[in-house]
Design an enzyme around this catalytic site. Structure first.
Site, short mmCIF file in Angstrom:
data_model
loop_
_atom_site.label_atom_id
_atom_site.label_comp_id
_atom_site.label_asym_id
_atom_site.label_seq_id
_atom_site.Cartn_x
_atom_site.Cartn_y
_atom_site.Cartn_z
N HIS A 103 50.21 -7.67 22.45
CA HIS A 103 49.30 -8.41 23.11
C HIS A 103 48.04 -8.80 22.40
CE1 HIS A 103 46.92 -4.15 23.07
NE2 HIS A 103 46.01 -5.09 23.07
N ASP A 119 54.79 -3.08 23.53
CA ASP A 119 53.65 -3.79 22.86
C ASP A 119 53.56 -3.52 21.46
OD1 ASP A 119 51.36 -4.99 23.02
OD2 ASP A 119 50.08 -3.39 24.05
N GLY A 125 39.40 -4.79 20.02
CA GLY A 125 39.50 -5.33 18.36
C GLY A 125 40.04 -4.28 17.72
N ASN A 126 40.17 -2.97 18.45
CA ASN A 126 41.09 -1.83 17.62
C ASN A 126 42.49 -1.98 18.01
OD1 ASN A 126 38.19 -0.28 17.90
ND2 ASN A 126 39.60 0.42 16.23
N SER A 127 42.86 -2.71 18.82
CA SER A 127 44.34 -2.66 19.32
C SER A 127 45.16 -3.04 18.24
CB SER A 127 44.50 -3.87 20.37
OG SER A 127 44.08 -3.48 21.61
N THR A 133 46.55 1.26 21.10
CA THR A 133 46.90 0.35 21.95
C THR A 133 45.87 0.22 23.13
OG1 THR A 133 49.12 0.66 21.58
CG2 THR A 133 48.85 -0.61 23.39
N ALA A 134 45.51 1.00 23.76
CA ALA A 134 44.61 0.99 24.98
C ALA A 134 43.62 2.01 25.04
CB ALA A 134 45.56 1.07 26.13
N GLY A 155 63.07 -6.01 39.20
CA GLY A 155 62.29 -7.12 39.87
C GLY A 155 61.05 -6.64 40.79
#
Length: 571
Positions: free
Chosen positions: A163, A196, A267-269, A285-286, A325
């Site tokens: 991301h 990710d 900004g750390n992602s 990541t989050a 789906g």
């Protein structure tokens, strides 16, 4: 004086295990008994400092008296130093608090965290997104920030989150202590939105050090960890410390995460989560958010072993994962709620909030079907269902059991490939040499006549102006009765240009194009002076414009790439 050298000396001691530290034995010193151990010892471990603390306490000491003890440190038998530590007796006995006194001492003196190792391999990432045309006809794009870490100094490979670079038109890498205004250009080699994880390649990485991998499977809850990154895009080379709070968290998509309380922010992602020895054990990541209290101390990182497997698949070809789906059509039912659907008592379930409109579940599942088993496995919740589906092989079939109108039913649903990523857009064609559409409003009769300099109406994706960070003027909607109308909210006008130290005020777009053409022929860059005006307040269509700032942008003029020579790469 007693020295506890091993397990045999544990009688009367409390054993405390620190993350990546030697085993510490804390002894109770009792002045009333000759048989009580008087000291603290450390059980050495391989490649760690062995330490022994010798406490000699006279039996006639009174409560509260200060006690001095020699602390000798040895590395494989070599004495490294002698220190004095002042201890205090309380209630006739001495307890050395591992988390306060001795623990802090060992953290600082026995093995300091490998901070330089962590920072040397970590990088900040700057991106700008592709230009898009919004519903008002304006060209919009944004600057974004993230973090990453160098994996190979041979091919300059950097890992980060998908991301961070998902919509990037341009990517810059900023190593530690970087002082140049521009970073090192990079491009996306491959990226996996499911896990990710993204793999980038820098144009060069001379002098940079690659990270070393740890083993995330050996982590224990309570182990100390360090997060390195670029919080808020303004604080590169930042590091925070915490512990592993939980080893197996499953968020949306069925992806497993490490949970820690090492503080991370926007900004750390993509930055690395390190152990004390400076080895990467996760990819940050989050972070859990709570609007009422700000930071929550709950951060999530992809375990490095999972990231390694994801990158191995990326290097082998297109990533793949299962999908049926259902997307955002699912919601979780607690056991008490599931019971109302006649799910067996005490079991959770997942229900559909609307009928599927696409995918392999179309026509097989309906709104308010309550799924409680997949392939005979009772569901533990929504994240568990997503994990089961995403880890199923595309082309296989899932045996799905659910309740519909209080009656148990079963169906088989084909698993499709979840990979469905569109290629990045190609650079747009533009006239002139700057990749902008300008207008001269000086002859207008309304408020536009107040702007005498060329106004920026549109910025072309990946043109020279876009690459230089130039933004265009913007409109906004307002409601007039039952209708929505648009109004000009922000105006950006090029008031001047600087070439070879000389400032020239601009009166028309033709003047700017003439200067840009001369600069192009000589290979020189030009510096644009841009004024920004906004309505105050911004949400009122009739509010007057107010000058809010002036910015400068260094632009390298270039001719548009012919249609036959366009490329789809991010760089």
């Amino acid at each position: 004086m007693h020295h506890f050298a091993g397990p045999a000396a544990m009688a009367g001691c409390h054993r405390i295990q620190y993350a990546n530290l030697p085993t510490v034995f804390v002894g109770r010193v009792d002045m009333m008994s000759k048989n009580t151990p008087r000291g603290v010892g450390v059980q050495p471990q391989q490649e760690t400092l062995a330490a022994a603390l010798h406490c000699s306490i006279p039996r006639n000491r009174r409560d509260g008296a200060a006690v001095h003890s020699d602390i000798r440190y040895a590395d494989r038998g070599d004495v490294m130093g002698v220190y004095k530590q002042s201890l205090r007796l309380v209630g006739g006995s001495l307890w050395l608090a591992a988390g306060i006194g001795l623990g802090a001492f060992f953290v600082d003196q026995v093995r300091k965290p490998a901070i330089d190792t962590m920072l040397d391999s970590s990088v900040a990432i700057r991106t700008i997104t592709h230009v898009k045309i919004d519903q008002l006809g304006d060209s919009v794009w944004s600057k974004r920030h993230g973090s990453g870490f160098l994996v190979s100094a041979e091919n300059c490979e950097v890992w980060t989150n998908h991301h961070v670079v998902a919509e990037a038109a341009l990517i810059e890498i900023i190593p530690r202590d970087w002082s140049a205004p521009e970073g090192i250009a990079a491009r996306v080699i491959s990226s996996d939105p499911h896990t990710d994880i993204a793999v980038l390649r820098m144009t060069h990485c001379a002098g940079m050090k690659a990270a070393e991998f740890g083993d995330s499977d050996t982590l224990q809850t309570g182990d100390e960890v360090f997060a390195v990154g670029n919080p808020f895009g303004r604080n590169p080379d930042s590091i925070s410390r915490g512990i592993v709070s939980h080893k197996h968290r499953y968020l949306r998509g069925g992806v497993e995460y490490l949970q820690s309380d090492a503080m991370i922010n926007t900004g750390n992602s993509g930055g690395a989560l390190f152990d004390r020895r400076g080895r990467v054990i996760g990819v940050n990541t989050a972070v859990a958010t709570d609007n009422s209290s700000g930071g929550t101390g709950v951060s999530y990182s992809v375990p490095i072993n999972n990231a390694l497997r994801a990158v191995e698949r990326l290097h082998a070809g297109t990533p793949s994962w299962g999908d049926i789906g259902l997307g955002d059509l699912l919601t979780e039912l607690a056991p008490t709620e599931a019971e109302m659907f006649r799910i067996p008592a005490g079991r959770p379930a997942v229900t559909l909030i609307s009928d599927p409109q696409k995918g392999s579940a179309l026509g097989l599942l309906k709104a308010r079907d309550a799924i409680f088993e997949i392939n005979g496995i009772p569901l533990r919740g929504l994240a568990h269902l997503e994990w089961l589906v995403s880890n199923s092989r595309p082309g296989s079939k899932l045996d799905v059991q659910f309740m519909r109108n209080g009656i148990a039913e079963r169906t088989r649903i084909a698993v499709e490939n979840g990979w469905n990523v569109e290629p990045p857009p190609s650079p747009e064609h533009y006239d002139g040499y700057l990749g902008m559409k300008l207008a001269n409003w000086s002859g207008e009769e309304d408020e536009k006549s107040n702007f005498k300099s060329p106004v920026i109406l549109h910025v072309t994706s990946l043109g020279p102006a876009h690459r230089a960070g130039v933004l265009s003027s913007q409109h906004q909607f307002y409601r007039q009765g039952p209708f929505l109308q648009s109004y000009l909210m922000e105006v950006r006008a090029i008031t001047g240009i600087i070439v070879d130290g000389q400032y020239e005020r601009l009166a028309s777009p033709d003047d700017l194009n003439a200067v840009a053409e001369v600069a192009l022929s000589s290979g020189a860059a030009i510096l644009l002076e841009i004024e920004e005006w906004q309505r105050e307040p911004k949400n009122q269509a009739e509010a007057p414009f107010r000058h809010v700032g002036t910015t400068y942008h260094r632009v390298q003029p270039a001719a548009s790439i012919p249609a036959s020579g366009r490329f789809a790469s991010a760089l």
